[in-house]
Design a protein around this motif. Structure first.
Motif, mmCIF file in Angstrom:
data_model
loop_
_atom_site.group_PDB
_atom_site.id
_atom_site.type_symbol
_atom_site.label_atom_id
_atom_site.label_comp_id
_atom_site.label_asym_id
_atom_site.label_seq_id
_atom_site.Cartn_x
_atom_site.Cartn_y
_atom_site.Cartn_z
ATOM 1 N N LEU A 1 0.844 -1.196 0.000
ATOM 2 C CA LEU A 1 0.000 0.000 0.000
ATOM 3 C C LEU A 1 0.875 1.241 0.000
ATOM 4 C CD1 LEU A 1 -2.568 -1.172 2.699
ATOM 5 C CD2 LEU A 1 -2.874 -1.207 0.222
ATOM 6 N N ASN A 2 0.669 2.104 -0.959
ATOM 7 C CA ASN A 2 1.492 3.315 -1.060
ATOM 8 C C ASN A 2 1.364 4.179 0.193
ATOM 9 O OD1 ASN A 2 2.272 2.551 -3.607
ATOM 10 N ND2 ASN A 2 0.749 3.806 -4.660
ATOM 11 N N ALA A 3 0.194 4.109 0.805
ATOM 12 C CA ALA A 3 -0.031 4.932 1.994
ATOM 13 C C ALA A 3 0.472 4.263 3.258
ATOM 14 C CB ALA A 3 -1.525 5.249 2.137
ATOM 15 N N ASP A 4 0.908 3.021 3.126
ATOM 16 C CA ASP A 4 1.357 2.277 4.305
ATOM 17 C C ASP A 4 2.835 2.539 4.547
ATOM 18 O OD1 ASP A 4 1.348 -1.252 5.287
ATOM 19 O OD2 ASP A 4 1.728 0.591 6.394
ATOM 20 N N LEU A 5 3.134 3.417 5.491
ATOM 21 C CA LEU A 5 4.523 3.783 5.756
ATOM 22 C C LEU A 5 5.244 2.724 6.577
ATOM 23 C CD1 LEU A 5 4.020 7.579 6.585
ATOM 24 C CD2 LEU A 5 4.578 6.526 4.386
ATOM 25 N N GLN A 6 4.484 1.794 7.161
ATOM 26 C CA GLN A 6 5.090 0.755 7.994
ATOM 27 C C GLN A 6 4.748 -0.620 7.426
ATOM 28 O OE1 GLN A 6 3.422 1.751 11.836
ATOM 29 N NE2 GLN A 6 5.257 2.834 12.420
ATOM 30 N N ARG A 7 4.954 -0.792 6.138
ATOM 31 C CA ARG A 7 4.554 -2.057 5.512
ATOM 32 C C ARG A 7 5.407 -3.215 6.050
ATOM 33 N NH1 ARG A 7 7.603 0.210 1.249
ATOM 34 N NH2 ARG A 7 9.313 -1.105 0.535
ATOM 35 N N GLU A 8 4.787 -4.358 6.094
ATOM 36 C CA GLU A 8 5.463 -5.544 6.585
ATOM 37 C C GLU A 8 6.426 -6.070 5.528
ATOM 38 O OE1 GLU A 8 4.856 -5.881 9.526
ATOM 39 O OE2 GLU A 8 2.858 -5.086 9.844
ATOM 40 N N TYR A 9 7.343 -6.892 5.935
ATOM 41 C CA TYR A 9 8.321 -7.446 5.021
ATOM 42 C C TYR A 9 7.948 -8.885 4.690
ATOM 43 C CZ TYR A 9 10.990 -3.321 6.211
ATOM 44 O OH TYR A 9 11.396 -2.023 6.373
ATOM 45 N N ILE A 10 7.997 -9.203 3.382
ATOM 46 C CA ILE A 10 7.522 -10.496 2.911
ATOM 47 C C ILE A 10 8.356 -11.641 3.489
ATOM 48 C CG2 ILE A 10 7.101 -11.895 0.857
ATOM 49 C CD1 ILE A 10 6.593 -9.357 -0.695
ATOM 50 N N THR A 11 9.680 -11.479 3.531
ATOM 51 C CA THR A 11 10.541 -12.551 4.022
ATOM 52 C C THR A 11 10.186 -12.919 5.457
ATOM 53 O OG1 THR A 11 12.350 -11.814 2.591
ATOM 54 C CG2 THR A 11 12.913 -13.253 4.431
ATOM 55 N N GLU A 12 10.004 -11.921 6.293
ATOM 56 C CA GLU A 12 9.636 -12.186 7.682
ATOM 57 C C GLU A 12 8.266 -12.847 7.764
ATOM 58 O OE1 GLU A 12 10.371 -9.356 11.161
ATOM 59 O OE2 GLU A 12 8.239 -9.047 10.737
ATOM 60 N N PHE A 13 7.363 -12.433 6.896
ATOM 61 C CA PHE A 13 6.027 -13.025 6.873
ATOM 62 C C PHE A 13 6.102 -14.505 6.506
ATOM 63 C CE2 PHE A 13 1.794 -13.325 4.524
ATOM 64 C CZ PHE A 13 1.085 -13.576 5.675
ATOM 65 N N GLN A 14 6.955 -14.847 5.562
ATOM 66 C CA GLN A 14 7.142 -16.249 5.198
ATOM 67 C C GLN A 14 7.711 -17.045 6.376
ATOM 68 O OE1 GLN A 14 9.461 -15.322 1.542
ATOM 69 N NE2 GLN A 14 8.057 -16.685 0.486
ATOM 70 N N GLU A 15 8.645 -16.452 7.115
ATOM 71 C CA GLU A 15 9.202 -17.120 8.281
ATOM 72 C C GLU A 15 8.134 -17.341 9.355
ATOM 73 O OE1 GLU A 15 12.471 -14.789 9.599
ATOM 74 O OE2 GLU A 15 13.749 -15.268 7.888
ATOM 75 N N LEU A 16 7.236 -16.367 9.517
ATOM 76 C CA LEU A 16 6.140 -16.522 10.469
ATOM 77 C C LEU A 16 5.251 -17.703 10.073
ATOM 78 C CD1 LEU A 16 4.973 -12.840 11.132
ATOM 79 C CD2 LEU A 16 5.846 -14.434 12.833
ATOM 80 N N ALA A 17 4.928 -17.792 8.788
ATOM 81 C CA ALA A 17 4.063 -18.867 8.308
ATOM 82 C C ALA A 17 4.711 -20.229 8.537
ATOM 83 C CB ALA A 17 3.747 -18.661 6.828
ATOM 84 N N VAL A 18 5.997 -20.339 8.221
ATOM 85 C CA VAL A 18 6.708 -21.603 8.417
ATOM 86 C C VAL A 18 6.795 -21.942 9.903
ATOM 87 C CG1 VAL A 18 8.928 -22.764 8.140
ATOM 88 C CG2 VAL A 18 8.004 -21.390 6.268
ATOM 89 N N SER A 19 7.029 -20.928 10.744
ATOM 90 C CA SER A 19 7.096 -21.155 12.188
ATOM 91 C C SER A 19 5.780 -21.677 12.736
ATOM 92 C CB SER A 19 7.482 -19.856 12.915
ATOM 93 O OG SER A 19 8.777 -19.436 12.551
ATOM 94 N N ALA A 20 4.665 -21.294 12.096
ATOM 95 C CA ALA A 20 3.352 -21.757 12.537
ATOM 96 C C ALA A 20 3.050 -23.167 12.046
ATOM 97 C CB ALA A 20 2.272 -20.801 12.054
ATOM 98 N N GLY A 21 3.900 -23.703 11.149
ATOM 99 C CA GLY A 21 3.695 -25.045 10.641
ATOM 100 C C GLY A 21 3.041 -25.104 9.280
ATOM 101 N N ALA A 22 2.915 -23.951 8.596
ATOM 102 C CA ALA A 22 2.291 -23.928 7.280
ATOM 103 C C ALA A 22 3.288 -24.323 6.189
ATOM 104 C CB ALA A 22 1.726 -22.541 6.987
ATOM 105 N N VAL A 23 2.770 -24.942 5.141
ATOM 106 C CA VAL A 23 3.563 -25.241 3.949
ATOM 107 C C VAL A 23 3.185 -24.209 2.900
ATOM 108 C CG1 VAL A 23 4.074 -26.919 2.146
ATOM 109 C CG2 VAL A 23 3.618 -27.695 4.482
ATOM 110 N N VAL A 24 4.098 -23.300 2.607
ATOM 111 C CA VAL A 24 3.801 -22.193 1.701
ATOM 112 C C VAL A 24 3.787 -22.700 0.264
ATOM 113 C CG1 VAL A 24 4.495 -19.917 0.908
ATOM 114 C CG2 VAL A 24 4.821 -20.553 3.308
#
Length: 443
Positions: free
Chosen positions: A18-41
């Motif tokens: 989002l262009n207006a989102d000055l604090q956008r999340e980072y995709i790599t960290e999001f993938q690590e969160l998903a894997v940590s939860a036990g998801a298969v991306v």
């Protein structure tokens, strides 16, 4: 409406820039969160928008595209790297016909897996219930039905109202139990104060190596894994340092960017170990390209829990990846700013012991301190840290306190309670420069 599955493993990740989102999340960290939860991306879907769509957050076109992937590949779970409203979550689930979780829900799920102690499980449940309470209104349509039938007609309480009432009662019950845990922890902290054993809390971004360093220093067996939030429950261990004295090391939960506020509130009793510590070891992954952003994220959480005034030393970990030698960095006054170590290879641990001995070298403040009746709060605070040996009252009604206490405890109390340092020092005691820095009076 479809039946919500209990678990989901095959997952699609969704990230919208989002262009207006000055604090956008980072995709790599999001993938690590998903894997940590036990998801298969299975797939990562990215897109750009100027603002979120009111109904689907990502817009109908992109939502329908994801729905096709879900059906074609048998996806069980769609994870969003954003905060979704209850209605958006409901609309997306109706369209995808599978479970949808936002970033907050994903982090809460990871925490529920990691909790081991009674207190940790209560804190996770409290955070989950607070999050769920915002999703009762429009999350499930069956909750709007009224009870009825012969002998059941009455005030017409809906299932939604019943669930909300039960939810509130459970939250109150958990808060009462956590209050007991907080009192027990406070008794432990008071015992350590009486024994004059200082506490060093390990803080840092998740997966920076806190638990690995903790184990290397104390020979503890704290769970270590290359995943986010591997450690959830705090662990305390005593460590003997070079001068023969002892310190208590506290390994705490790792922080993360935009940690959900409910989670911070629910874990306040655990994080109080950080707030009450005499010193913070801020563990940093020196090899991480995002280390500056991670440091800022940790400092933000420390400020939120009121631990930003506690003295802090940075531990630059994982130097083996950078092929540099252990060392100590000092400022212009000779104070230690950071230590460079490799916890995994146990390089630089002697420097950590050296810094602890130096920082907690016994410097006793003792003498007669005169306080006016108006400073009764300061008198009570001094008694609270067991600094008063004896007390008399002069003809003017002033309190004459004979104090004898480690300078670090006095400075810590001054910082925490916003008390001017000169009000706490006996007549004739000179204030070293670093005392003013510790007490936050350098501004």
């Amino acid at each position: 409406m479809f039946e919500r599955p209990d678990i989901g493993e095959q997952a699609i990740l969704v990230h919208i820039d989002l262009n207006a989102d000055l604090q956008r999340e980072y995709i790599t960290e999001f993938q690590e969160l998903a894997v940590s939860a036990g998801a298969v991306v299975v797939d990562v879907v990215t897109s750009k928008r100027h603002s979120p769509d009111a109904k689907y957050f990502i817009g109908r076109g992109k939502a329908e595209e994801i729905a096709q992937k879900v059906e074609a590949e048998g996806i069980e779970l769609v994870l969003f790297n954003h905060a979704l409203s209850p209605s958006q979550e409901r609309n997306l689930e109706a369209l995808f016909q599978c479970r949808v979780l936002d970033r907050t829900g994903l982090i809460l799920d990871i925490f529920s897996q990691r909790a081991r102690t009674f207190e940790g499980k209560l804190q996770v449940e409290l955070a989950q219930l607070k999050h769920l309470s915002t999703r009762l209104i429009r999350g499930w349509t069956h909750l709007e039905r009224q009870k009825g039938g012969i002998g059941l007609r009455g005030p017409g309480e809906t299932q939604l109202e019943t669930d909300r009432r039960l939810l509130g009662a459970r939250i109150k019950q958990i808060n009462k139990r956590l209050d007991k845990v907080r009192k027990q922890r406070e008794q432990g902290r008071q015992s350590r104060r009486k024994a004059e054993v200082p506490t060093v809390a390990f803080v840092g971004y998740t997966n920076a190596g806190k638990s690995t360093l903790f184990n290397a220093l104390t020979d503890a067996e704290v769970y270590v894994q290359d995943q986010l939030f591997a450690t959830l429950d705090p662990t305390l261990r005593k460590l003997q340092i070079e001068d023969g004295s002892s310190v208590i090391l506290a390994d705490t939960v790792g922080f993360i960017r935009h940690l959900p506020h409910d989670l911070v509130e629910s874990f306040r009793s655990t994080l109080q170990e950080t707030e009450e510590a005499h010193l913070l070891f801020h563990i940093i992954d020196a090899s991480d390209d995002m280390r500056l952003e991670n440091i800022e994220a940790v400092d933000t959480v420390l400020q939120e829990i009121g631990a930003d005034k506690v003295p802090q030393i940075q531990i630059m970990n994982k130097i083996d990846r950078l092929e540099i030698e252990p060392r100590i960095d000092r400022d212009s006054d000779g104070n230690v700013k950071r230590i460079w170590v490799s916890a995994q290879h146990k390089q630089g641990l002697d420097l950590v012991h050296q810094v602890l001995a130096e920082h907690f070298a016994q410097d006793i403040v003792q003498g007669a301190l005169t306080l006016s009746p108006a400073n009764g709060r300061v008198r009570a605070l001094l008694y609270g840290i067991n600094a008063v040996e004896s007390e008399t009252i002069d003809e003017m009604g002033q309190f004459i306190l004979q104090i004898n206490t480690p300078r670090r405890d006095l400075m810590q109390m001054a910082s925490r309670e916003s008390v001017p340092v000169d009000l706490l020092l006996p007549e004739g005691y000179e204030t070293p420069q670093d005392e003013w820095l510790v007490a936050g009076n350098d501004k």
